[in-house]
Design a protein around this motif. Structure first.
Motif, PDB file in Angstrom:
ATOM      1  N   GLN A 380      44.891  33.159  46.998  1.00  0.00           N
ATOM      2  CA  GLN A 380      44.904  33.238  48.453  1.00  0.00           C
ATOM      3  C   GLN A 380      43.326  33.277  49.169  1.00  0.00           C
ATOM      4  O   GLN A 380      42.683  33.926  48.793  1.00  0.00           O
ATOM      5  CB  GLN A 380      45.520  34.439  49.052  1.00  0.00           C
ATOM      6  N   GLU A 407      45.016  32.981  41.140  1.00  0.00           N
ATOM      7  CA  GLU A 407      44.904  34.223  41.593  1.00  0.00           C
ATOM      8  C   GLU A 407      44.743  35.297  40.817  1.00  0.00           C
ATOM      9  O   GLU A 407      45.453  35.626  39.873  1.00  0.00           O
ATOM     10  CB  GLU A 407      46.204  34.656  42.501  1.00  0.00           C
ATOM     11  N   LYS A 412      46.828  41.186  44.682  1.00  0.00           N
ATOM     12  CA  LYS A 412      47.270  40.123  45.381  1.00  0.00           C
ATOM     13  C   LYS A 412      48.305  39.116  44.779  1.00  0.00           C
ATOM     14  O   LYS A 412      49.225  38.567  45.272  1.00  0.00           O
ATOM     15  CB  LYS A 412      45.958  39.140  45.597  1.00  0.00           C
ATOM     16  N   GLN A 415      51.736  41.127  44.643  1.00  0.00           N
ATOM     17  CA  GLN A 415      52.230  41.256  45.932  1.00  0.00           C
ATOM     18  C   GLN A 415      52.861  39.767  46.179  1.00  0.00           C
ATOM     19  O   GLN A 415      54.162  39.723  46.686  1.00  0.00           O
ATOM     20  CB  GLN A 415      51.387  41.237  47.227  1.00  0.00           C
ATOM     21  N   ARG A 416      52.266  38.702  45.973  1.00  0.00           N
ATOM     22  CA  ARG A 416      52.905  37.381  46.058  1.00  0.00           C
ATOM     23  C   ARG A 416      54.031  36.964  45.324  1.00  0.00           C
ATOM     24  O   ARG A 416      54.829  36.331  45.797  1.00  0.00           O
ATOM     25  CB  ARG A 416      51.801  36.189  45.936  1.00  0.00           C
TER      26      ARG A 416
END
Length: 476
Positions: A380, A407, A412, A415-416
């Protein structure tokens, strides 16, 4: 006597030596001149039979027959070839009934018809050239990575993960179709299946390749992948081959450099080693172009297009810049695009080809796509809207490479995955690469058939894979 390949004879000016050649008869004229081909090259070798040849032998030689010839290589007396063989002995190895043989080369059968007899189409000049080029491209890819110290990793064909998150996968199961074991809620009990869980044919080797990159730094995969996408276009296959490098410590810019270097290397290698095949395909494509209206003809011939790619640095733009260019284009303003253009769309082939063929007139690398239209594993960007993705767009076909910086930040990524409803418990092994010594890394996927399509100038992807698998078609 040991067999000599026709390619070796045609490439040499040497004469007056005995050889044995074997191959298939392409034509036989005047009961004396055989055009023989063994698949080693585009060219046919002329074999001259004596006028006193056995009558039964003469009757048995026709298009498609396989023969063995012992004779002397001599300077050719006719036009079109430097050397020919004066036959001492001809033996028919395999007969071919001319009335039943479905491949009559004199009539130049259509590509559509040849797909129906794909087990025989290799014997035509067009498909002989296409699949020799395909071989060279495959070899060049391995050479490129090997020379750079990459480790070739074989990733599984049967997998329990969906790398793309699209759900278009072929299920692999040994459970009975008519009466599979079920759980109390009526769902299928995959614990009774061969692998003890639901499994599918892989759509990508990327996730497993990332595991290898965390140990070897530089790895690549080259294997078959499968998509159960019900699409019957000239650009889609249900079974196709993918090249997927993964490189530890690379960022998105390193990734773009690697992809551009790879494309240029393999194209250059094919031009060097398959020039005869590519010249034939270029002539064939030029003949096809003449049948099109003037406004639909390509601006460049095949060889010119390939050399143009080699001689120009790929244009690099962001997705946002690409959308702005499309919105400002005459094609958009005059409503010539079939699909709408706005920020957030997944660009269609017509949009990609406009950028490449009309606006920049060179290959284009687009970066910074909206995260909503890209996979969960892409890094991201700081703007919270886009990801460090990259697509390479090529003339004639649009997207040929898709990749990203991955990533590497565990929070992160987790979470994605939760946002996209990807079960983190089942993907513990993937998340472990971030928990235990994770590093920034990047990779991409190159669709091999699209690469072959681009280099050969063919227009239908079914014509660059030996036995195409498409909806309602799994012949041979």
């Amino acid at each position: 006597m040991q067999r000599t390949k026709i390619k070796e004879i045609l490439q040499s000016d040497k004469c007056d030596y005995q050889v044995n050649v074997k191959g298939w008869v392409r034509s036989f004229r005047n009961n004396q001149f055989i055009a023989l081909n063994d698949g080693s090259c585009m060219g046919n070798l002329q074999v001259v039979i004596g006028l006193d040849a056995d009558e039964q032998l003469i009757k048995g030689i026709n298009n498609g027959v396989s023969i063995s010839v012992d004779g002397m290589v001599i300077a050719s007396q006719g036009k079109g070839q430097k050397v020919e063989i004066k036959a001492d002995a001809v033996t028919i190895l395999g007969e071919c009934d001319p009335e039943k043989f479905p491949l009559q080369l004199k009539n130049r059968p259509s590509l559509e018809y040849l797909r129906e007899i794909a087990h025989l189409r290799f014997r035509t000049n067009t498909f002989g050239a296409v699949f020799r080029v395909r071989h060279t491209l495959a070899y060049a890819i391995h050479k490129f990575f090997n020379d750079r110290g990459f480790v070739y990793l074989h990733t599984p064909i049967v997998t329990a993960s969906d790398a793309e998150g699209a759900g278009e996968m072929f299920r692999v199961s040994t459970l009975p179709f008519d009466n599979p074991p079920r759980n109390e809620d009526g769902t299928i009990n995959f614990k009774e299946d061969f692998f003890g869980r639901a499994t599918n044919l892989t759509v990508s080797g990327q996730l497993e390749a990332e595991l290898g990159a965390m140990a070897f730094s530089e790895v690549y995969t080259f294997g078959p992948t499968f998509r159960a996408e019900n699409s019957n276009t000239a650009r889609h296959l249900a079974e196709f081959w993918m090249i997927e490098p993964e490189v530890a410590f690379n960022d998105i810019y390193d990734n773009m450099d690697l992809a551009e270097d790879l494309l240029k290397f393999v194209i250059s290698y094919a031009l060097e080693h398959n020039r005869e095949d590519l010249d034939f395909l270029a002539t064939r494509l030029a003949d096809e172009e003449k049948q099109k209206p003037m406004n639909e003809r390509s601006e460049m011939g095949l060889i010119e297009k390939l050399e143009f790619v080699l001689n120009n640095k790929f244009e690099r733009i962001t997705y946002t810049e690409a959308i702005d260019i499309l919105l400002d284009s005459t094609a958009y303003k005059k409503k010539k695009f079939q699909y709408d253009v706005k920020w957030g769309i997944d660009m269609q082939s017509e949009h990609e080809r406009y950028l490449v063929e009309k606006h920049f007139k060179k290959p284009v690398i687009v970066t910074g796509y909206p995260k909503e239209i890209k996979a969960f594993y892409m890094r991201q960007n700081d703007d919270g809207k886009t990801v460090a993705a990259m697509d390479i767009l090529a003339p004639g076909i649009g997207e040929i490479v898709g990749g990203s910086q991955r990533e590497e930040r565990l929070d992160k990524l987790t979470q994605r995955m939760e946002e996209m409803h990807i079960p983190t418990e089942e993907m513990y092994w993937y998340l472990d690469t971030r928990r235990f010594g994770g590093v920034p890394h990047a990779g991409f996927g190159l669709g091999f058939e699209r690469m072959v399509l681009f280099v050969t100038g063919m227009t239908n992807i079914r014509d660059v894979i030996p036995f195409p698998r498409t909806p309602k078609n799994a012949e041979f």
